[in-house]
Design a protein around this motif. Sequence first.
Motif, PDB file in Angstrom:
ATOM      1  N   VAL A 122      12.662  58.068 -12.860  1.00  0.00           N
ATOM      2  CA  VAL A 122      12.542  58.322 -11.699  1.00  0.00           C
ATOM      3  C   VAL A 122      13.711  59.391 -11.166  1.00  0.00           C
ATOM      4  N   LEU A 180       9.505  47.284 -13.806  1.00  0.00           N
ATOM      5  CA  LEU A 180       8.069  47.261 -13.265  1.00  0.00           C
ATOM      6  C   LEU A 180       7.455  46.507 -13.865  1.00  0.00           C
ATOM      7  N   TYR A 204       3.491  44.046 -23.883  1.00  0.00           N
ATOM      8  CA  TYR A 204       3.643  45.486 -23.847  1.00  0.00           C
ATOM      9  C   TYR A 204       4.839  46.052 -23.190  1.00  0.00           C
ATOM     10  N   PHE A 239      10.106  54.710 -17.691  1.00  0.00           N
ATOM     11  CA  PHE A 239       9.729  55.718 -17.028  1.00  0.00           C
ATOM     12  C   PHE A 239      10.917  56.215 -16.212  1.00  0.00           C
ATOM     13  N   ASN A 273      18.431  51.552 -12.260  1.00  0.00           N
ATOM     14  CA  ASN A 273      17.118  50.553 -12.328  1.00  0.00           C
ATOM     15  C   ASN A 273      17.726  49.044 -12.156  1.00  0.00           C
ATOM     16  N   VAL A 318      16.068  61.554  -8.323  1.00  0.00           N
ATOM     17  CA  VAL A 318      16.153  61.609  -6.852  1.00  0.00           C
ATOM     18  C   VAL A 318      17.123  62.893  -6.791  1.00  0.00           C
ATOM     19  N   ASN A 319      16.960  63.578  -5.527  1.00  0.00           N
ATOM     20  CA  ASN A 319      17.900  64.772  -5.256  1.00  0.00           C
ATOM     21  C   ASN A 319      18.064  64.734  -3.903  1.00  0.00           C
ATOM     22  N   ALA A 364      25.508  77.242  -2.391  1.00  0.00           N
ATOM     23  CA  ALA A 364      25.668  75.844  -2.043  1.00  0.00           C
ATOM     24  C   ALA A 364      24.249  74.996  -2.299  1.00  0.00           C
ATOM     25  N   PRO A 365      23.350  75.533  -1.928  1.00  0.00           N
ATOM     26  CA  PRO A 365      22.031  74.787  -2.068  1.00  0.00           C
ATOM     27  C   PRO A 365      21.540  74.874  -3.627  1.00  0.00           C
ATOM     28  N   VAL A 382      23.705  71.808  -5.258  1.00  0.00           N
ATOM     29  CA  VAL A 382      23.119  70.744  -4.999  1.00  0.00           C
ATOM     30  C   VAL A 382      22.286  70.069  -5.964  1.00  0.00           C
ATOM     31  N   ASN A 383      21.239  71.045  -6.327  1.00  0.00           N
ATOM     32  CA  ASN A 383      20.364  70.713  -7.520  1.00  0.00           C
ATOM     33  C   ASN A 383      20.814  69.888  -8.682  1.00  0.00           C
ATOM     34  N   TYR A 415      23.017  67.852  -8.860  1.00  0.00           N
ATOM     35  CA  TYR A 415      23.242  66.748  -8.691  1.00  0.00           C
ATOM     36  C   TYR A 415      22.143  65.687  -8.797  1.00  0.00           C
ATOM     37  N   ALA A 416      21.093  66.150  -9.223  1.00  0.00           N
ATOM     38  CA  ALA A 416      19.734  65.281  -9.125  1.00  0.00           C
ATOM     39  C   ALA A 416      20.133  64.220 -10.312  1.00  0.00           C
ATOM     40  N   ALA A 417      19.682  62.988  -9.701  1.00  0.00           N
ATOM     41  CA  ALA A 417      20.001  62.110 -10.643  1.00  0.00           C
ATOM     42  C   ALA A 417      18.776  61.378 -11.300  1.00  0.00           C
ATOM     43  N   VAL A 418      18.588  61.015 -12.388  1.00  0.00           N
ATOM     44  CA  VAL A 418      17.413  60.224 -13.222  1.00  0.00           C
ATOM     45  C   VAL A 418      17.828  58.965 -13.384  1.00  0.00           C
ATOM     46  N   GLY A 419      16.938  57.984 -12.910  1.00  0.00           N
ATOM     47  CA  GLY A 419      17.093  56.478 -13.340  1.00  0.00           C
ATOM     48  C   GLY A 419      15.924  56.261 -13.958  1.00  0.00           C
ATOM     49  N   THR A 420      16.098  55.392 -15.112  1.00  0.00           N
ATOM     50  CA  THR A 420      15.046  55.074 -16.138  1.00  0.00           C
ATOM     51  C   THR A 420      14.711  53.534 -15.880  1.00  0.00           C
ATOM     52  N   GLY A 421      13.477  53.486 -15.612  1.00  0.00           N
ATOM     53  CA  GLY A 421      13.068  51.911 -15.291  1.00  0.00           C
ATOM     54  C   GLY A 421      12.372  51.489 -16.588  1.00  0.00           C
ATOM     55  N   VAL A 422      12.539  50.288 -16.677  1.00  0.00           N
ATOM     56  CA  VAL A 422      11.545  49.440 -17.511  1.00  0.00           C
ATOM     57  C   VAL A 422      10.519  48.941 -17.008  1.00  0.00           C
ATOM     58  N   SER A 423       9.428  48.892 -17.936  1.00  0.00           N
ATOM     59  CA  SER A 423       8.032  48.619 -17.508  1.00  0.00           C
ATOM     60  C   SER A 423       7.398  47.760 -18.424  1.00  0.00           C
ATOM     61  N   THR A 424       6.853  46.443 -18.021  1.00  0.00           N
ATOM     62  CA  THR A 424       6.156  45.478 -19.071  1.00  0.00           C
ATOM     63  C   THR A 424       4.957  45.044 -18.712  1.00  0.00           C
TER      64      THR A 424
END
Lengths: 215, 139
Positions: free
Chosen positions: B134, B19, B128, B132, B15, B136-137, A55-56, A59-60, A62-71
């Motif tokens: 992030v 940022l 520029y 990146f 997202n 979550v779990n 069970a535990p 769950v791992n 199910y980890a989700a990754v979000g990619t953010g944009v940075s400027t």
Amino acid sequence: MQHRMSIASYGRPPLAVSTLLSLSSVHFRKERIMKRNFKQHALKLALVSALALGAPVGVNSYAAVGTGVSTATVAPAITISASQRDLAFGRFLIDATAGGGTVVIAGTSTGTRTKTGTGLTLVAASPGSSGQFTVTGDGGATYSIAVAQTTALTSGANTMNAGTFTTTPTPTGTLSGSTGTSGTQIVYIGATLTVAASQATGLYTGAYTVTVDYN
Amino acid sequence: MAASVSWAAVIAISNTQGLAFGKFVAGSAGSVTVSPGGVRSTSGGVVLMSSGAGAAAQFAVSGDANATYVISLPADGTVSLASGANSMAVNTFTSSPSPTGTLGAGGTQTLSVGATLSVGSNQASGSYSGSFDVTVNYN
């Protein structure tokens, strides 16, 4: 030894352990058989426990990754040229008996000259001019313009004060072009010169500072 | 017990806002920091320009109602912004909430992320950009 320990750990009664400990050649074969059985039992138990742990562990996944944009935008430094045209009040006459006055140069491209005070007479042949600078920086950027409030013009030991500086544009400017390209703008400076009735004749000079900064 | 876990909603993150370190002038070397609250601050010879505001990144996290989750931000030395051959490092990521979040009754929460941008002495001007991750779990 390992098997015995695992048997004990799975809750075999102490009696069974002590039976195993009483080794003899006769019992040895039986013990091997028992060990095998226990091993299988232990394997089953191990499988069960793995499912319980599943069970535990599951769950791992199910980890989700979000990619953010940075400027970020690095703008070129803002600069102002050396004076491209002097702020000049031109030539004027003073009738001391009629009192002093002021000479005003408009902070515009034409730098129109006006005066106050009946004692002052402007000499049209020497009309003066507004000061001129070119500001360079990031295209499209807005910036503030600041001029010192008062500055002294001197002629030997004699002085006159210039103040009430005005500019075009005011109070902020906008550089030509768009961000990422070099932009420019011309800034015109005017001011008011205060002349005393007893002002000594002569050529007066002084300096003033114009500061520009991005908003 | 195993059955209840299998019915859990999968945790997801997307997202919704980049940022942004905004626009600034690089004199001598320094840094620009954007807090998870979106406030910009500087160190060294960096001068901020109000015409190019900064912003914290925002992520929409969704999953099981009222579930808590762990937030993993990028490690130092792994993220940089580039403009052609020029680059600037992004370090010291921070988030709100931190280090764990709790999804609301509706199973969602907004996660804000800030970081610190290292600006070189006379850093070449330009736009520029970079990205990146992030993670979550559930915890």
